[in-house]
Design a protein around this motif. Structure first.
Motif, PDB file in Angstrom:
ATOM      1  N   PHE A  88       0.564  -1.217  -0.262  1.00  0.00           N
ATOM      2  CA  PHE A  88       0.014  -0.157  -0.483  1.00  0.00           C
ATOM      3  C   PHE A  88       1.330   1.211  -0.096  1.00  0.00           C
ATOM      4  O   PHE A  88       1.444   1.151   0.545  1.00  0.00           O
ATOM      5  N   VAL A  89       0.634   2.045  -0.931  1.00  0.00           N
ATOM      6  CA  VAL A  89       1.221   3.659  -1.323  1.00  0.00           C
ATOM      7  C   VAL A  89       0.374   4.684  -1.645  1.00  0.00           C
ATOM      8  O   VAL A  89      -0.691   4.204  -1.570  1.00  0.00           O
ATOM      9  N   ASP A  90       0.026   5.767  -0.124  1.00  0.00           N
ATOM     10  CA  ASP A  90      -0.641   6.778   0.069  1.00  0.00           C
ATOM     11  C   ASP A  90      -0.221   7.502  -1.066  1.00  0.00           C
ATOM     12  O   ASP A  90       0.865   8.039  -1.409  1.00  0.00           O
ATOM     13  N   SER A  91      -1.007   7.896  -1.709  1.00  0.00           N
ATOM     14  CA  SER A  91      -0.231   8.805  -3.601  1.00  0.00           C
ATOM     15  C   SER A  91      -0.125  10.195  -3.052  1.00  0.00           C
ATOM     16  O   SER A  91       0.160  11.010  -3.924  1.00  0.00           O
ATOM     17  N   ASP A  92       0.242  10.321  -1.697  1.00  0.00           N
ATOM     18  CA  ASP A  92       1.731  11.540  -1.433  1.00  0.00           C
ATOM     19  C   ASP A  92       2.353  11.258  -0.880  1.00  0.00           C
ATOM     20  O   ASP A  92       2.814  12.026  -1.278  1.00  0.00           O
ATOM     21  N   ASP A  93       3.113  10.168  -1.178  1.00  0.00           N
ATOM     22  CA  ASP A  93       3.600   9.205  -0.166  1.00  0.00           C
ATOM     23  C   ASP A  93       4.294   9.068  -1.549  1.00  0.00           C
ATOM     24  O   ASP A  93       4.152   9.069  -2.895  1.00  0.00           O
ATOM     25  N   TYR A  94       5.781   8.773  -1.987  1.00  0.00           N
ATOM     26  CA  TYR A  94       6.838   8.458  -2.730  1.00  0.00           C
ATOM     27  C   TYR A  94       7.878   7.330  -2.131  1.00  0.00           C
ATOM     28  O   TYR A  94       8.160   7.261  -1.216  1.00  0.00           O
ATOM     29  N   LEU A  95       8.299   6.344  -2.784  1.00  0.00           N
ATOM     30  CA  LEU A  95       9.404   4.931  -2.574  1.00  0.00           C
ATOM     31  C   LEU A  95      10.567   5.728  -2.987  1.00  0.00           C
ATOM     32  O   LEU A  95      10.967   6.263  -4.229  1.00  0.00           O
ATOM     33  N   HIS A  96      11.400   5.191  -2.825  1.00  0.00           N
ATOM     34  CA  HIS A  96      12.392   5.172  -3.064  1.00  0.00           C
ATOM     35  C   HIS A  96      12.930   3.759  -3.900  1.00  0.00           C
ATOM     36  O   HIS A  96      12.141   2.889  -3.582  1.00  0.00           O
ATOM     37  N   PRO A  97      13.654   4.191  -5.461  1.00  0.00           N
ATOM     38  CA  PRO A  97      13.634   3.500  -6.011  1.00  0.00           C
ATOM     39  C   PRO A  97      13.421   1.861  -5.651  1.00  0.00           C
ATOM     40  O   PRO A  97      13.389   0.679  -6.791  1.00  0.00           O
ATOM     41  N   ASP A  98      14.889   0.958  -4.922  1.00  0.00           N
ATOM     42  CA  ASP A  98      14.548   0.207  -4.333  1.00  0.00           C
ATOM     43  C   ASP A  98      13.360  -0.217  -3.527  1.00  0.00           C
ATOM     44  O   ASP A  98      13.835  -1.439  -3.087  1.00  0.00           O
ATOM     45  N   THR A  99      12.829   0.337  -3.593  1.00  0.00           N
ATOM     46  CA  THR A  99      11.966   0.002  -2.283  1.00  0.00           C
ATOM     47  C   THR A  99      11.423  -1.305  -2.308  1.00  0.00           C
ATOM     48  O   THR A  99      10.860  -2.294  -1.492  1.00  0.00           O
ATOM     49  N   VAL A 100      10.536  -1.912  -3.547  1.00  0.00           N
ATOM     50  CA  VAL A 100      10.161  -2.905  -3.591  1.00  0.00           C
ATOM     51  C   VAL A 100      10.832  -4.693  -3.369  1.00  0.00           C
ATOM     52  O   VAL A 100      10.853  -5.753  -3.252  1.00  0.00           O
ATOM     53  N   ARG A 101      12.493  -3.893  -4.295  1.00  0.00           N
ATOM     54  CA  ARG A 101      13.324  -5.063  -4.151  1.00  0.00           C
ATOM     55  C   ARG A 101      13.975  -4.973  -2.979  1.00  0.00           C
ATOM     56  O   ARG A 101      13.694  -6.868  -2.525  1.00  0.00           O
ATOM     57  N   ILE A 102      14.404  -4.677  -2.067  1.00  0.00           N
ATOM     58  CA  ILE A 102      14.536  -4.914  -0.779  1.00  0.00           C
ATOM     59  C   ILE A 102      13.124  -5.587   0.153  1.00  0.00           C
ATOM     60  O   ILE A 102      13.848  -5.648   0.269  1.00  0.00           O
ATOM     61  N   THR A 103      11.827  -5.458  -0.117  1.00  0.00           N
ATOM     62  CA  THR A 103      11.064  -5.449   0.352  1.00  0.00           C
ATOM     63  C   THR A 103      11.058  -7.275  -0.016  1.00  0.00           C
ATOM     64  O   THR A 103      10.824  -8.165   1.115  1.00  0.00           O
ATOM     65  N   LEU A 104      10.829  -7.582  -1.241  1.00  0.00           N
ATOM     66  CA  LEU A 104      10.823  -8.660  -1.259  1.00  0.00           C
ATOM     67  C   LEU A 104      12.042  -9.698  -1.166  1.00  0.00           C
ATOM     68  O   LEU A 104      11.782 -10.800  -0.110  1.00  0.00           O
ATOM     69  N   GLU A 105      13.411  -9.181  -1.126  1.00  0.00           N
ATOM     70  CA  GLU A 105      13.664  -9.657  -0.772  1.00  0.00           C
ATOM     71  C   GLU A 105      13.960 -10.217   0.747  1.00  0.00           C
ATOM     72  O   GLU A 105      14.298 -11.092   2.063  1.00  0.00           O
ATOM     73  N   THR A 106      14.068  -9.120   1.327  1.00  0.00           N
ATOM     74  CA  THR A 106      13.487  -9.259   3.452  1.00  0.00           C
ATOM     75  C   THR A 106      12.311 -10.274   3.958  1.00  0.00           C
ATOM     76  O   THR A 106      12.938 -11.211   4.293  1.00  0.00           O
ATOM     77  N   ALA A 107      11.145 -10.675   3.143  1.00  0.00           N
ATOM     78  CA  ALA A 107      10.791 -11.765   2.962  1.00  0.00           C
ATOM     79  C   ALA A 107      10.977 -13.149   2.972  1.00  0.00           C
ATOM     80  O   ALA A 107      11.250 -13.570   3.893  1.00  0.00           O
TER      81      ALA A 107
END
Length: 132
Positions: A88-107
């Protein structure tokens, strides 16, 4: 679909921030993503912005619905999601370019069903950053 991330973004009257948010999602270094923009009855140009992004990136899907609030928009996104993972991402927020990759690796490394991470609060003038 294995390791597909469904990124759900509830959208309501955020035309000022929306391009920054979506740009941060399409620039993720992990590219097996679908971006689900749930326009929750916006009365500004947010819905138009969503549609414009959809035209330029086939990973983006847009659902326009009557206003039902944040939880309703997130739930519609969950119903619509095809990914094994949901972010979930709020529409007034933004992510670091590696957020999804690091999240998956961590999981995967920790055999986790849920990953939580810190966020930084950035003032609108971008001169003040604080960690939450």
């Amino acid at each position: 679909m294995h390791d597909l991330f469904s990124i759900i973004v509830p959208v309501y009257n955020v035309e000022k921030y929306l391009n920054t948010c979506i740009e941060s999602l399409v620039r993720q270094t992990y590219d097996k993503i679908e971006i689900l923009l749930v326009d929750d009855g916006s009365t500004d140009e947010s819905g138009v912005i969503c549609d414009q992004w959809k035209e330029n990136d086939n990973r983006i899907k847009v659902l326009h619905k009557e206003n039902g609030g944040l939880s309703d928009a997130r739930n519609k996104g969950i119903e619509w999601a095809k990914g094994e993972w949901i972010l979930f991402v709020d529409s007034d927020d933004y992510l670091h370019p590696d957020t999804v990759r690091i999240t998956l690796e961590t999981a995967l490394k920790n055999q986790a069903d849920l990953v939580a991470f810190k966020m930084q609060e950035v003032a609108e003038d971008c001169n003040d950053v604080s960690e939450l």
